[in-house]
Design a protein around this motif. Structure first.
Motif, PDB file in Angstrom:
ATOM      1  N   LEU A 174      -5.530  -3.125 -23.261  1.00  8.36           N
ATOM      2  CA  LEU A 174      -4.452  -3.909 -22.657  1.00  8.36           C
ATOM      3  C   LEU A 174      -5.010  -5.111 -21.896  1.00  8.36           C
ATOM      4  CD1 LEU A 174      -2.390  -0.928 -21.219  1.00  8.36           C
ATOM      5  CD2 LEU A 174      -1.714  -2.374 -23.156  1.00  8.36           C
ATOM      6  N   PRO A 175      -4.177  -6.113 -21.616  1.00 13.16           N
ATOM      7  CA  PRO A 175      -4.597  -7.231 -20.765  1.00 13.16           C
ATOM      8  C   PRO A 175      -4.967  -6.728 -19.371  1.00 13.16           C
ATOM      9  CG  PRO A 175      -2.559  -7.746 -21.907  1.00 13.16           C
ATOM     10  CD  PRO A 175      -2.813  -6.298 -22.147  1.00 13.16           C
ATOM     11  N   ASP A 176      -5.732  -7.561 -18.629  1.00 12.35           N
ATOM     12  CA  ASP A 176      -6.247  -7.147 -17.332  1.00 12.35           C
ATOM     13  C   ASP A 176      -5.154  -6.707 -16.366  1.00 12.35           C
ATOM     14  OD1 ASP A 176      -8.758  -7.647 -18.222  1.00 12.35           O
ATOM     15  OD2 ASP A 176      -9.039  -9.524 -17.101  1.00 12.35           O
ATOM     16  N   ASP A 177      -4.038  -7.443 -16.307  1.00  9.95           N
ATOM     17  CA  ASP A 177      -2.999  -7.087 -15.345  1.00  9.95           C
ATOM     18  C   ASP A 177      -2.352  -5.747 -15.689  1.00  9.95           C
ATOM     19  OD1 ASP A 177      -1.941  -8.259 -17.598  1.00  9.95           O
ATOM     20  OD2 ASP A 177      -0.290  -9.261 -16.541  1.00  9.95           O
ATOM     21  N   TYR A 178      -2.240  -5.432 -16.984  1.00 10.13           N
ATOM     22  CA  TYR A 178      -1.721  -4.135 -17.384  1.00 10.13           C
ATOM     23  C   TYR A 178      -2.730  -3.021 -17.067  1.00 10.13           C
ATOM     24  CZ  TYR A 178       2.362  -5.946 -19.864  1.00 10.13           C
ATOM     25  OH  TYR A 178       3.566  -6.522 -20.173  1.00 10.13           O
ATOM     26  N   GLN A 179      -4.020  -3.307 -17.327  1.00 10.91           N
ATOM     27  CA  GLN A 179      -5.060  -2.334 -16.973  1.00 10.91           C
ATOM     28  C   GLN A 179      -4.972  -1.974 -15.498  1.00 10.91           C
ATOM     29  OE1 GLN A 179      -9.146  -2.869 -18.277  1.00 10.91           O
ATOM     30  NE2 GLN A 179      -8.498  -4.319 -19.857  1.00 10.91           N
ATOM     31  N   ASP A 180      -4.831  -3.009 -14.667  1.00 15.33           N
ATOM     32  CA  ASP A 180      -4.772  -2.788 -13.228  1.00 15.33           C
ATOM     33  C   ASP A 180      -3.556  -1.937 -12.855  1.00 15.33           C
ATOM     34  OD1 ASP A 180      -5.659  -3.813 -10.362  1.00 15.33           O
ATOM     35  OD2 ASP A 180      -3.484  -4.022 -10.463  1.00 15.33           O
ATOM     36  N   PHE A 181      -2.408  -2.259 -13.400  1.00 15.86           N
ATOM     37  CA  PHE A 181      -1.182  -1.549 -13.051  1.00 15.86           C
ATOM     38  C   PHE A 181      -1.260  -0.074 -13.455  1.00 15.86           C
ATOM     39  CE2 PHE A 181       3.039  -0.043 -14.449  1.00 15.86           C
ATOM     40  CZ  PHE A 181       3.655   0.004 -13.206  1.00 15.86           C
ATOM     41  N   TYR A 182      -1.673   0.191 -14.709  1.00 14.96           N
ATOM     42  CA  TYR A 182      -1.682   1.575 -15.170  1.00 14.96           C
ATOM     43  C   TYR A 182      -2.845   2.375 -14.585  1.00 14.96           C
ATOM     44  CZ  TYR A 182       2.249   0.539 -18.122  1.00 14.96           C
ATOM     45  OH  TYR A 182       3.513   0.195 -18.534  1.00 14.96           O
ATOM     46  N   ALA A 183      -3.926   1.711 -14.250  1.00 15.29           N
ATOM     47  CA  ALA A 183      -5.005   2.401 -13.534  1.00 15.29           C
ATOM     48  C   ALA A 183      -4.524   2.838 -12.153  1.00 15.29           C
ATOM     49  CB  ALA A 183      -6.230   1.495 -13.409  1.00 15.29           C
ATOM     50  N   ARG A 184      -3.726   1.972 -11.495  1.00 17.86           N
ATOM     51  CA  ARG A 184      -3.177   2.350 -10.188  1.00 17.86           C
ATOM     52  C   ARG A 184      -2.229   3.545 -10.316  1.00 17.86           C
ATOM     53  NH1 ARG A 184      -4.000  -1.618  -6.151  1.00 17.86           N
ATOM     54  NH2 ARG A 184      -5.023  -3.475  -7.026  1.00 17.86           N
ATOM     55  N   ARG A 185      -1.476   3.597 -11.393  1.00 19.73           N
ATOM     56  CA  ARG A 185      -0.613   4.761 -11.616  1.00 19.73           C
ATOM     57  C   ARG A 185      -1.449   6.027 -11.792  1.00 19.73           C
ATOM     58  NH1 ARG A 185       4.171   4.441 -15.808  1.00 19.73           N
ATOM     59  NH2 ARG A 185       4.274   6.561 -14.988  1.00 19.73           N
ATOM     60  N   MET A 186      -2.567   5.900 -12.489  1.00 23.52           N
ATOM     61  CA  MET A 186      -3.452   7.048 -12.658  1.00 23.52           C
ATOM     62  C   MET A 186      -4.025   7.492 -11.315  1.00 23.52           C
ATOM     63  SD  MET A 186      -5.490   5.885 -16.120  1.00 23.52           S
ATOM     64  CE  MET A 186      -6.709   7.187 -15.982  1.00 23.52           C
ATOM     65  N   VAL A 187      -4.400   6.521 -10.481  1.00 26.53           N
ATOM     66  CA  VAL A 187      -4.933   6.841  -9.153  1.00 26.53           C
ATOM     67  C   VAL A 187      -3.901   7.615  -8.341  1.00 26.53           C
ATOM     68  CG1 VAL A 187      -5.639   5.862  -6.938  1.00 26.53           C
ATOM     69  CG2 VAL A 187      -6.607   4.966  -9.066  1.00 26.53           C
ATOM     70  N   LEU A 188      -2.657   7.152  -8.377  1.00 26.14           N
ATOM     71  CA  LEU A 188      -1.604   7.836  -7.630  1.00 26.14           C
ATOM     72  C   LEU A 188      -1.425   9.276  -8.113  1.00 26.14           C
ATOM     73  CD1 LEU A 188       1.089   5.006  -7.384  1.00 26.14           C
ATOM     74  CD2 LEU A 188      -0.221   6.015  -5.496  1.00 26.14           C
ATOM     75  N   ARG A 189      -1.494   9.461  -9.415  1.00 27.55           N
ATOM     76  CA  ARG A 189      -1.350  10.818  -9.973  1.00 27.55           C
ATOM     77  C   ARG A 189      -2.506  11.705  -9.531  1.00 27.55           C
ATOM     78  NH1 ARG A 189       0.030  14.979 -10.560  1.00 27.55           N
ATOM     79  NH2 ARG A 189       0.602  16.172 -12.402  1.00 27.55           N
ATOM     80  N   ILE A 190      -3.713  11.162  -9.565  1.00 27.16           N
ATOM     81  CA  ILE A 190      -4.880  11.944  -9.155  1.00 27.16           C
ATOM     82  C   ILE A 190      -4.841  12.234  -7.655  1.00 27.16           C
ATOM     83  CG2 ILE A 190      -7.396  11.853  -8.907  1.00 27.16           C
ATOM     84  CD1 ILE A 190      -7.443  10.336 -11.592  1.00 27.16           C
ATOM     85  N   GLN A 191      -4.364  11.256  -6.865  1.00 21.46           N
ATOM     86  CA  GLN A 191      -4.273  11.473  -5.426  1.00 21.46           C
ATOM     87  C   GLN A 191      -3.376  12.652  -5.093  1.00 21.46           C
ATOM     88  OE1 GLN A 191      -3.062   7.718  -3.743  1.00 21.46           O
ATOM     89  NE2 GLN A 191      -5.138   7.268  -3.035  1.00 21.46           N
ATOM     90  N   SER A 192      -2.346  12.854  -5.886  1.00 14.62           N
ATOM     91  CA  SER A 192      -1.429  13.963  -5.610  1.00 14.62           C
ATOM     92  C   SER A 192      -2.133  15.308  -5.745  1.00 14.62           C
ATOM     93  CB  SER A 192      -0.228  13.907  -6.560  1.00 14.62           C
ATOM     94  OG  SER A 192      -0.608  14.221  -7.897  1.00 14.62           O
ATOM     95  N   LYS A 193      -3.227  15.343  -6.516  1.00 17.33           N
ATOM     96  CA  LYS A 193      -4.026  16.557  -6.662  1.00 17.33           C
ATOM     97  C   LYS A 193      -5.113  16.635  -5.593  1.00 17.33           C
ATOM     98  CE  LYS A 193      -2.635  18.730 -10.456  1.00 17.33           C
ATOM     99  NZ  LYS A 193      -2.227  20.160 -10.454  1.00 17.33           N
TER     100      LYS A 193
END
Length: 324
Positions: free
Chosen positions: A292-311
């Motif tokens: 994906l383009p850089d801005d999409y990478q950043d957005f979806y990586a942040r979503r992954m971080v949020l999911r991992i933080q919940s654990k």
């Protein structure tokens, strides 16, 4: 920089601990604990340099040799050499050597290995049967849980890199005094990890320009006297400094179901199989995001971080921050 800014917590000390006390009051807390007065056998009195040299004899051992006492496994600032055990012990006990590999003030470290180091865990009763008769493994776990008993000998001043193990561990300090600094698994984000090791080599005077987050890690510390035990729960990071020439034995045991562990792990430091699969899945996911383009990478990586933080962020972390 001085570590005065890093909060230091003394490791709690218990005396005259038996199996019941350990099981009920210490083990469930999953925190490092110094145990005094636990019988270790005659080794505490008998394991002098002369006695060790005599009993170990001409058995060859593979050792770490370094020009500096602060050993760094990530950058390998040491070499491996082989000596007879009696020669090694006598060299390690002195600070200046008439015979040496690199320099006359070089440092030595032994971590005993299994007969086939790539397949077998270390076992004091197999590698050093004469000495194992002097050492009594504390009966704090069931015999079928036993994984390894690792014989360790350090030159005075020797400091080992900060790392974690995936099994519970009792460090028996048989002779000599040792400082141990530990960090909670919950401080992993502040420790600059490379695999199971921290990149922060100098934990007393860290480069905070290079490692600015390190100061946020809570530092647990204790001094082990001869005859002391230290319970190191799995995943707790630890860094040891030999204040004197010293001999110790680490006893590791499996506290997770047997199938959780990598069968090809003779050291007890490979991540559990499920954890390895999860980490590999994260790497694959990050690779997919690169499509994906850089801005999409950043957005979806942040979503992954949020999911991992919940654990990752548990009630235990909240309690620690609140000082409970």
């Amino acid at each position: 920089m001085s570590m005065e800014k890093q909060k230091k917590i003394d490791v709690p000390v218990f005396s005259a601990v038996d199996k019941e006390l350990f099981a009920k009051e210490i083990y469930p807390l999953r925190k490092p604990t110094v145990l005094k007065g636990v019988p270790l056998g005659p080794c505490v009195e008998k394991w002098t340099v002369e006695y060790l040299a005599k009993m170990g004899g001409d058995k060859e051992v593979k050792i770490h040799v370094s020009t500096v006492p602060q050993m760094d496994f990530l950058h390998k600032n040491f070499i491996y050499r082989t000596l007879t055990f009696n020669e090694f012990v006598q060299r390690a006990a002195s600070t200046e050597h008439t015979e040496f590999f690199i320099t006359k003030d070089e440092s030595y470290y032994l971590r005993s290995l299994g007969e086939d180091a790539r397949k077998e865990p270390a076992d004091l009763s197999k590698q050093f049967p004469e000495l194992s008769a002097d050492f009594q493994i504390p009966p704090f776990f069931e015999p079928e849980q036993f994984f390894s008993s690792v014989f360790r000998i350090s030159s005075p001043g020797l400091q080992l890199w900060t790392h974690y193990d995936v099994m519970d561990n009792l460090l028996a300090q048989v002779t000599g005094r040792k400082r141990v600094v530990l960090y909670s698994p919950q401080d992993a984000l502040h420790l600059y990890l490379a695999g199971d090791k921290s990149e922060v080599l100098d934990i007393d005077f860290p480069d905070l320009e290079q490692f600015p987050e390190f100061v946020k890690a809570l530092r647990y510390e204790c001094i082990l006297e001869p005859g002391d035990l230290l319970f190191i729960p799995a995943l707790w990071f630890h860094n040891t400094l030999a204040l004197e020439f010293g001999v110790g034995v680490n006893v590791f045991w499996r506290h997770l179901p047997l199938e959780s562990y990598d069968k090809k792990d003779p050291y007890g430091n490979k991540d559990p199989l499920a954890a390895s699969r999860a980490l590999q899945a994260v790497e694959r996911a990050l690779g997919v995001l690169e499509e994906l383009p850089d801005d999409y990478q950043d957005f979806y990586a942040r979503r992954m971080v949020l999911r991992i933080q919940s654990k990752a962020y548990t009630s235990q972390l909240t309690e620690r921050v609140q000082g409970k």
